[in-house]
Design an enzyme around this catalytic site. Structure first.
Site, short mmCIF file in Angstrom:
data_model
loop_
_atom_site.label_atom_id
_atom_site.label_comp_id
_atom_site.label_asym_id
_atom_site.label_seq_id
_atom_site.Cartn_x
_atom_site.Cartn_y
_atom_site.Cartn_z
N SER C 19 18.20 18.19 44.74
CA SER C 19 19.24 17.67 45.55
C SER C 19 18.75 16.53 46.42
CB SER C 19 19.63 18.98 46.47
OG SER C 19 21.11 19.15 46.79
N CYS C 20 19.77 16.13 47.33
CA CYS C 20 19.17 14.87 47.77
C CYS C 20 19.97 14.26 48.87
CB CYS C 20 19.34 13.81 46.48
SG CYS C 20 18.67 14.77 45.03
N GLY C 21 19.52 12.92 49.27
CA GLY C 21 20.31 11.93 49.92
C GLY C 21 20.62 10.64 49.15
N HIS C 187 18.10 6.76 46.69
CA HIS C 187 17.98 8.21 46.40
C HIS C 187 16.90 8.69 47.13
CE1 HIS C 187 17.69 11.85 44.09
NE2 HIS C 187 19.16 12.19 44.44
N ALA C 188 17.10 9.93 47.88
CA ALA C 188 15.82 10.38 48.40
C ALA C 188 15.94 12.03 47.69
CB ALA C 188 15.90 10.62 50.01
#
Lengths: 499, 270, 388, 153, 426
Positions: C19-21, C187-188
């Site tokens: 999951s991410c930023g 993307h993080a």
């Protein structure tokens, strides 16, 4: 409408012994017994009987025997009595079938296929009666190392919580269980040097002074959650899921939201207390992290944050993510975890056994080198100290016991918790029923349970030549399995007996 | 080996250069400051100086501002505070000059949040008390699971419109949507309004179709005390954001209340 | 990479959960700018990730070689490179190749592999309309058959840069401040389980399609099975991969417009469809019937990009965040508002898109397509002009 | 001083105290016989006072100032120095009910089943623990023995 | 000269109450009880039960026969104290013996009031106050069969006498000047019920009348002439109009008198070391907050008890007493206490409940949320709870609605009171 349901229990009254004292009449919250003054006879409406055995226990002359009813349909290997009963119930109501307590289906109980080791000859067993035997456990995230530099030990030691025995009382919310039952758990935890869990029911204010041995749950309904509540506890636990009903929320029906429950949960009296299935601020792992750190902020980083999930298929991956998201404690609740109310179809069909989940999670965290970053608590149908000891050997730091504690207080697993009627005064808010549970007596019984089990754990440890619980933690060499398939041995990380 | 001392390294170091005292106010520069450090520092500053107003500048996404500040202080935020602004908050007043992100006022207990802009999803989630004013729009699931207890009753006022699941599971409190930037014909965006609602009241100014409402709530007529309440909050809204409050009352409101305290009573087979 | 499956999914999980930023920015007029802002913005959200994966995609960065496929390839050892280069020589005309520039001094990156880029043309025998398929096939071959090698970018005039670390570390490592592009996504990553490896980071790409993704799709198994029926091989065990293939199938192969593609992935609820006018109802009913297996059920937000287009899309009940912002010719998409404002202090508009409604930024028309017009945020000077 | 006190918060209204009191004051002291065989049934001297969910077993609490003794016109109600308890001699009782008037707890009731005499708890002084206390399933009746009222100084 | 630390004049409730209280503290101090009655201490109200053959003679005695010995009391019985020299602290008996005391209790009780009715000087008639009265009547009945008796006075004593005589098969007519029986202790409603009860047992009640003359033959009464002029035949005349304080002993002494001996809450008279209690004294009434005659057995005992404590050096106040009566006619119980009707000029809330079919009646008088009076007829269980509430001046507003319930009891009281009832030793 004619009901097609047949009574589940048969009530046999020995008229020779019955003295018409009517204790059974007064003690049955389901109104099974009645006295006919004209006939001077006691009658029973078996349709209402739930088999809780309260009347039998209370009858001063042992005149009552309650047993499963022996009616039979035509034998059918596919369509059991239970299936027919459930079908009829739904045909008559159109509703979701509820139940209480944990899964009663014959899924394999791995504890019963695991055996413990004992020392013989090559190393000595230890006599726990004479020699020191340590069960003390610290729950919380451990730093990767202790830095030593110039006579200074530098350590960023996150919050730790000490328990004297690895037996913790599971999340049982005030509201689901009675005030008396909750108070007993709280005080027993305090006296027993362990912890109890608020569930989502809040923590009555008057029971806070002087008490800290509490895991305060922050669940989807956020009932009773405020800064006082969070900061009064030893541990804050985010409840994502529950073993008995993975993925399912909860409704505390309005009629159970009494004035006291309303005060504790800080919600209006008489309205449903709805716990949504998800926490609506957590739809993803980074959201979990957000709530974990919100709680850390709210508690000045002084409390370990636990995250409790149902044991499900992806438990290892999820647990790994939880640790990375900042959880200091991972709580896993297995397939046989208890509940006050759950849809029966969920309870009986969703989730995985705790033994497998525990072994897999512990192994995964080790593989990823992050096992030290979180403690593991496990829950879900622990029946005795043997189960607990095996869980420690499979990798748990401590064990949640819920149903066992309820049974210690009087519960007979009649599974009618969801009705709000509990003849044993445990799972009810009806003041007439709830006062049947004297918190003093219940506390005594719980403390005895903890004491008895702790002594037994010490005996087992001693037998293995271990005098500190941490030496057993994750020590699967002290386990052997009997009657399991290879895949099960692989998941459990345990060798077969004799191997 | 000499005496061994233990040093706990967990506490962030205070950077007091960020704090300036100006005309009796405290000005706090949060530029590129990690939220944990910001909040620790904020707590320390408030504890030591007990200012009435503190303004924080260059806020870009720092979370949890206002959490666990249990004192009467006004915090002005310039920039965009991060998620969970004022989560679990008990006491302070926060005024945001900018937009707020998701989780604003999450499980808030008391205090006030005023947002001169929009706010994100789950604004006011599970709030139990206090007041939140959002000048413009809000996101999804706003005001869900708000509850009330005795003297505590949260109020959430939204100047613009809201998106789906507004007031879902609402168990108490007051949710007001003014719909100020919409024409008379435009309907509000939110679908599934008040799904599972079993307490509290939602007031919506402007057009809402029947299908936008959850099954558990119904429209009721606005009474005098409802209008009085709208006037009160319109006035407060106008005070905060410089609006003509009479203008707000010139359109009809829909008042939505739960049909039952027990929305799911019939769901189960007992 | 012969052992790609094991590499990507060492525990043999049913799928890899992360999951991410997300962040994306695009000049609708094609003005180019360096990767700095995208790095600054995504760094502002690094609490949404956990340092086990970060990356950026940039479009328009190879203006000197716009017509060649730019293959970015990571090698974990020299053997992989030997085999790969031999294979490339057989399959393509290599116009230019070099090691992707990087800073050895960069911090926060873990075990960087050797990363090389090749600008290639397909062999002359390949018809123009088959070139994309050809490239895909060769990339697939390398990624599944050749030892310790992974192609993580294969489009024209674009590139993906990713690895293990926070995205700004990765960007710094690859010197992205030196590139000029008109569209950047970032993307993080927050993987829940993997022992992270460089190829597992986002963006995920095939040809010039890139996907950055946030959320976990509960329908993964269904989606995967559906795509496999159409000949896709899901080797990465990630939602992102499924999404990329779904987009590829719907747009490149089935030629659906992006707006309708969005309505497949985030299909309208039946209750919504029931309220539609008859003809629309038929269209949406048909989409749901045919592409039932591509409904992405569960929380997701994606930023999909390809040459000339950036698309933001969230699931139909908006279980993952996405905010959009506009300033002059710039379109911003982000998991949070603050990063947009951090890199564009005088952002004109920002708004919360409706779940399931795509936000499409299009270079050729210089427009942003979206259903809900944004509210003028916070600065509505006209609000109280007309008084009673 | 021997006293039985009641904890209403845990009294469950089962009335086992009444039942076992009756057994204790029966001829056979056997529960089944006491109820089913004896012609003249003994009268329980403890009574469960009940109102909705609220209940408690009420019997003599052995007041420090036993107004029932003070008020008794016949001397039937007396303070027994040996046991430190208030006792009642039904033989001497004439059924004037002055004790009922005097007892502010309402612990004395008329024995309506037998003679016209007051029914009064005798604290089961012959037992280590009174029958009602011993059989209370929830510890709602508690025996308190305190010495402060001992006659010796 | 005999010398006692404690000297008690009177061998009934007050005197015994004092003696027992003194012995709680002072086990050894010398003590004597003087009484002109020769009997071992007996329960004065029991004389009617004895008269009616409801109890045996030996059951009338209030304390065991070894009572005086065990309590180390010299019982000087059959001797009358005739004079007290308060300066010298000496009591003179009718045989001229002088007894010195340190503390003196006057518990001389009451004396029957006999109105000046013609013929009483000539013909035999009886009072009904003492055991001797009862013995004399029994003796009279044993000598000659008597068919009809007339009792003058429809109060407690009169009706108990009538009950006793009825039990012995005698036809009893009760003559009461007031318009109803038991008028001082019951209201109209309750009086009517009791009148029904006694009438149904065969007692004839004549209210609103008296008789002016007793007629007879040879010293024996054989009838009375009613105020209507009608003659009623009878074989026995009992005068039971009431009692007055027996204070002749201190009539011309420095002891302050009103209608009775004046005492304070410690039961002290105006003379140091001299105490008084019982029917001869005007004692404190918690309800009216003043001092008045309450010639009742329980108040006499408790008053004596308080006097005894004070005499032995324990300062205690008498605050328990008010008008109160518990009585049973033919198995029909009645309890009343305090005001029975609102006194002239006072506003009181009146709660009543009557069930004619059960002949039950309940009444409460309430002023400022405090119970000022009660009447329980037939259902008397737990009446003491009410008396306790009256005594403790409990605000009853929160449970007023429950008062009239037949089972009203401790369980209906507020939690604090319930806790006291369930756990406190007092």
């Amino acid at each position: 409408m004619l009901t097609h349901l047949l009574p589940e229990f048969k009530i046999i009254r020995d008229d020779e012994r019955c003295i018409r004292c009517e204790v059974c009449v007064r003690q049955c919250g389901f109104d099974v017994h009645s006295y006919d003054a004209e006939e001077d006879m006691l009658y029973a409406d078996e349709n209402k009987c739930v088999g809780c055995q309260r009347c039998a226990v209370m009858c001063p002359t042992n005149a009552l025997t309650i047993k499963p009813h022996d009616y039979e349909y035509r034998p059918n290997a596919n369509w059991s009595k239970e299936h027919i009963r459930d079908l009829n119930k739904q045909a008559e109501t159109g509703g979701v079938i509820l139940t209480g307590s944990g899964n009663d289906k014959p899924y394999r109980i791995y504890w019963d296929h695991l055996v413990l080791n004992a020392s013989q000859v090559t190393n000595p067993s230890i006599d726990p009666l004479r020699e020191p035997m340590e069960l003390r456990t610290y729950l919380g995230r451990k730093p990767d190392k202790v830095e030593f530099d110039n006579n200074q030990v530098k350590v960023d030691m996150p919050a730790q919580v000490m328990i004297e025995t690895p037996i913790i009382f599971s999340a049982l919310s005030y509201g689901a269980i009675s005030y008396q039952a909750w108070k007993a758990l709280l005080e027993a935890a305090d006296e027993g040097g362990t912890l109890c869990n608020t569930g989502e029911g809040g923590w009555p204010h008057e029971l806070r002074p002087g008490k800290t041995r509490v895991i305060a749950q922050c669940a989807s309904g956020r009932f009773g959650v405020d800064l006082d509540y969070l900061n009064s506890a030893s541990i804050v636990e985010i409840k994502i899921g529950q073993g008995a009903k993975p993925g399912i929320g909860g409704h505390l029906p309005g009629e159970k939201v009494s004035a006291d429950v309303s005060r504790t949960r800080m919600i209006p009296e008489g309205t449903d207390a709805i716990s949504p299935a998800p926490q609506h601020d957590i739809y993803s792992i980074e959201d979990l992290s957000m709530l974990i750190y919100a709680l850390k902020e709210a508690t000045h980083y002084e409390k370990p944050i636990s995250v409790k999930i149902s044991a499900v298929h992806n438990a290892p991956a999820i647990a790994s993510g939880m640790v990375r998201a900042g959880a200091d404690i991972i709580a896993l609740d297995g397939l046989r975890g208890g509940t006050g109310a759950a849809p029966k179809i969920i309870r009986d069909n969703v989730g995985i056994p705790i033994e497998l989940a525990l072994a897999a999670v512990d192994q995964r965290l080790r593989n990823e080198g992050i096992r030290n970053q979180a403690s593991i608590l496990v829950a879900g149908g622990f029946r005795n100290s043997g189960d607990i000891t095996k869980a420690i050997a499979l990798g748990a730091d401590a064990v949640y016991v819920g149903t066992a504690a309820l049974v210690a207080m009087g519960c007979t697993l009649c599974q009618k918790c969801y009705t709000g009627i509990c003849n044993w005064g445990i799972c009810t808010q009806d003041p007439y029923l709830s006062k049947r549970l004297n918190p003093e007596i219940a506390k005594r019984r719980l403390v005895n349970l903890i004491r008895g089990w702790s002594l037994e754990i010490k005996e087992m440890l001693g037998g293995m030549g271990i005098n500190a619980l941490e030496s057993l933690r994750g020590n699967r060499l002290h386990l052997r399995a009997i009657g399991l398939d290879q895949w099960e041995l692989d998941v459990l990380g345990v060798r077969g007996a004799g191997d | 080996m000499g005496r061994i001392t233990l040093i706990n390294t967990s506490r962030p170091e205070n950077d007091m250069n960020r704090v300036k005292f100006e005309n009796g106010r405290i000005r706090f520069d949060a530029d590129r400051l990690f939220y944990k450090d910001l909040n620790f520092l904020l707590r320390d500053v408030l504890k030591e100086h007990k200012p009435e107003i503190i303004s924080i500048h260059n806020v870009y996404g720092q979370r949890y501002i206002g959490t666990n500040l249990r004192q009467n202080v006004k915090i002005e935020i310039y920039g965009t505070p991060g998620n969970d602004l004022g989560a679990f908050m008990d006491g302070p007043t926060i005024e945001v000059f900018g937009n707020a992100q998701d989780g604003c006022g999450n499980t808030m207990n008391s205090g006030e949040i005023v947002v001169h802009g929009s706010a994100g999803d789950i604004t006011g989630f599970a709030a139990r008390g206090g007041e939140i004013f959002v000048k413009d729009d809000v996101g999804y699931r706003v005001g869900i699971h708000m509850k009330e207890y005795q003297g505590k009753k949260p109020t959430l006022v939204i100047g613009g419109t809201a998106q789906d699941f507004l007031g879902e599971y609402m168990a108490g409190g007051t949710l007001i949507v003014f719909g100020l930037y919409m024409s008379e014909e435009q309907r509000h965006r939110a679908d599934f309004i008040g799904t599972g609602m079993h307490g509290g009241t939602i007031y919506i100014r402007g057009k809402v179709e029947e299908h936008q409402l959850g099954k558990e709530l119904g429209k009721v007529e606005m009474k005098d005390d409802d209008w009085a309440l709208m006037e009160e909050y319109a006035y407060k809204y106008a005070e905060h954001f410089g609006y003509n409050h009479k203008q707000i009352l010139n359109r009809d409101f829909v008042k939505l209340v739960p049909l039952s305290l027990r929305p799911y009573g019939k769901l189960y087979a007992y | 990479m012969e052992n790609l499956s094991r590499k990507q999914n060492p525990y043999n999980d049913g799928k890899v959960i992360d999951s991410c930023g997300l962040f994306g920015m695009m000049s609708l007029k094609g003005n180019t700018f360096s990767g700095e802002d995208a790095m600054t913005a995504i760094a502002n959200m690094n609490i949404r990730g956990n340092g086990l994966g970060g990356g950026l995609a940039a479009y328009g960065i190879y203006p000197d070689r716009p017509d060649q496929y730019a293959l970015h390839i990571m090698y974990e050892n020299g053997r992989g490179r030997e085999e790969t280069e031999a294979f490339l020589k057989e399959s393509f005309e290599i116009v230019f190749n070099e090691e992707v520039p990087h800073r050895d001094s960069a911090t926060g990156v873990v075990n960087p592999p050797l990363v090389w880029r090749y600008f290639v043309n397909t062999l002359g025998s390949i018809k123009e309309e088959d070139q994309d398929d050809y490239v895909v096939e060769k990339v697939m071959f390398i990624n599944t058959k050749i030892h310790d090698t992974f192609v993580f970018s294969s489009g024209k005039n674009m590139g993906v840069f990713k690895g293990v670390g926070f995205p700004e570390n990765i960007g710094h490592y690859f010197c992205l401040e030196d590139y000029q592009g008109y569209l950047w996504t970032a993307h993080a990553r927050f993987p829940t389980n993997t022992q992270a490896w460089w190829g597992g980071a986002h963006p995920f790409s095939i040809l010039d399609w890139t996907v950055v993704h946030n959320g976990e799709i509960s329908s993964y198994g269904t989606n995967k099975n559906f795509l496999e029926m159409y000949g896709y091989f899901c080797t990465m065990f990630t939602d992102t991969e499924v999404m990329a293939y779904a987009v590829d199938l719907l747009i490149r192969q089935h030629h659906l417009p992006i707006e309708l593609m969005a309505k497949v992935l985030a299909a309208p609820l039946w209750s919504e469809i029931d309220r539609m006018p008859e003809d629309e109802k038929e269209v949406y009913t048909a989409l749901r019937q045919v592409y039932a297996g591509l409904l992405l059920n569960g929380p997701f937000t994606v930023i999909i990009a390809h040459q000339g287009e950036m698309i933001g899309l969230g699931d139909r009940i908006r279980l993952r965040p996405l905010v959009a912002g506009l300033h002059k010719d710039m379109l911003y998409l982000s998991s949070e508002e603050a990063p947009m404002r951090l890199v564009c202090r005088d952002l004109e508009y920002s708004w919360i898109p409706k779940g399931g409604e795509p936000i499409i930024g299009r270079l050729e028309t210089n427009e942003v397509i979206y259903q809900d017009k944004p509210v003028v945020v916070g600065m509505d000077k006209n609000a109280n002009t007309s008084s009673a | 001083m021997r006293r039985v006190i009641a904890k209403e918060e845990v009294c469950i209204g089962c009335r086992l105290c009444e039942i076992w009191c009756q057994v204790q004051h029966s001829d056979t002291k056997d529960i089944i016989k006491a109820f089913k065989k004896e012609d003249k049934q003994a009268v329980p001297r403890v009574h469960v006072e009940e109102e909705g969910a609220r209940s408690f077993g009420l019997q003599c609490r052995n007041c420090e100032e036993p107004y029932c003794v003070y008020s008794c016109i016949s001397g039937a109600m007396y303070y027994d120095e040996e046991t430190g308890t208030v006792q009642h001699d039904p033989e001497k009782c004439v059924g004037c009910w002055t004790c009922i008037m005097a007892c502010h707890r309402g612990a004395i009731l008329r024995d309506e089943r037998g003679e016209r005499v007051a029914a009064k708890c005798d604290m089961c002084t012959e037992l280590e623990v009174p029958a009602c206390v011993a059989h209370c399933p929830n510890e709602a009746l508690i025996l308190v023995e305190d010495d402060q009222e001992e006659e010796t100084e | 000269m005999r010398h006692y630390k404690y000297l008690i004049i009177g061998n009934s409730a007050g005197g015994i109450g004092a003696a027992e209280a003194i012995r709680k503290t002072d086990k050894e101090g010398s003590m004597a009880i003087i009484s002109d009655e020769e009997h071992h201490v007996y329960g004065r109200p029991l004389i009617s039960y004895y008269l009616g053959d409801e109890i045996d003679y030996d059951k009338i005695f209030y304390r065991p026969f070894d009572f005086y010995d065990k309590k180390k009391i010299d019982a000087i019985l059959g001797k009358k104290a005739v004079k007290v020299d308060f300066d010298r602290s000496i009591v003179t008996l009718d045989d001229a013996e002088e007894i010195e005391y340190e503390k003196l209790l006057l518990a001389t009780g009451g004396t029957p009031f006999v109105p000046p009715i013609k013929g009483l000087d000539k013909y035999e008639h009886f009072s009904f106050i003492t055991l001797d009265d009862s013995l004399k009547i029994r003796e009279r009945l044993s000598r000659k069969k008597i068919e009809t008796a007339i009792v003058l006075g429809g109060g407690l004593i009169g009706l108990k006498a009538a009950e006793a005589l009825t039990m012995r098969g005698i036809n009893v007519k009760v003559v009461e000047l007031a318009d109803r029986v038991l008028s001082p202790v019951l209201d109209e409603q309750a009086s009517a019920i009791i009148q029904d009860v006694v009438e149904s047992e065969g007692v004839e009640v004549i209210t609103g009348h008296t008789f002016n003359e007793v007629v007879g033959n040879g010293g024996m009464a054989n009838g009375v002439i009613m105020d209507t002029g009608v003659k009623i035949d009878c074989g026995l005349v009992i005068i039971a109009i009431g009692v007055r304080p027996r204070i002749d002993l201190v009539k011309d002494s420095p002891v302050k008198l009103n209608r009775g001996i004046v005492v304070n809450k410690h039961m002290e008279t105006n003379i140091p070391n001299v105490y008084a209690c019982g029917d001869c004294a005007e004692v404190y009434d918690f309800l009216s907050d003043n001092f008045r005659l309450t010639p009742l057995w329980p108040t006499a005992y408790v008053g004596g008890n308080i006097a005894g404590h004070n005499m032995a050096g324990n300062a205690k106040e008498y605050v328990w007493g008010t008008g109160m009566n518990a009585v049973d006619f033919f198995g029909f119980p009645v309890i009343s206490a305090g005001y029975i009707n609102p006194p002239e000029g006072q506003e009181m809330e009146v709660l009543t409940k009557i069930e004619p079919e059960n002949m039950t009646y309940k009444k409460f008088l309430i002023q400022d949320n405090r119970i000022m009076g009660m009447i329980f007829v037939n259902e008397v269980d737990r009446a003491g709870v009410i008396l306790g509430l009256m005594r403790d001046k409990v605000d009853v507003s929160s449970f007023k609605d429950d008062l009239l319930r037949i089972d009203f009891g401790a369980v209906h009281l507020p939690i604090k009171l319930r806790e006291e009832i369930n756990t406190a030793a007092v």
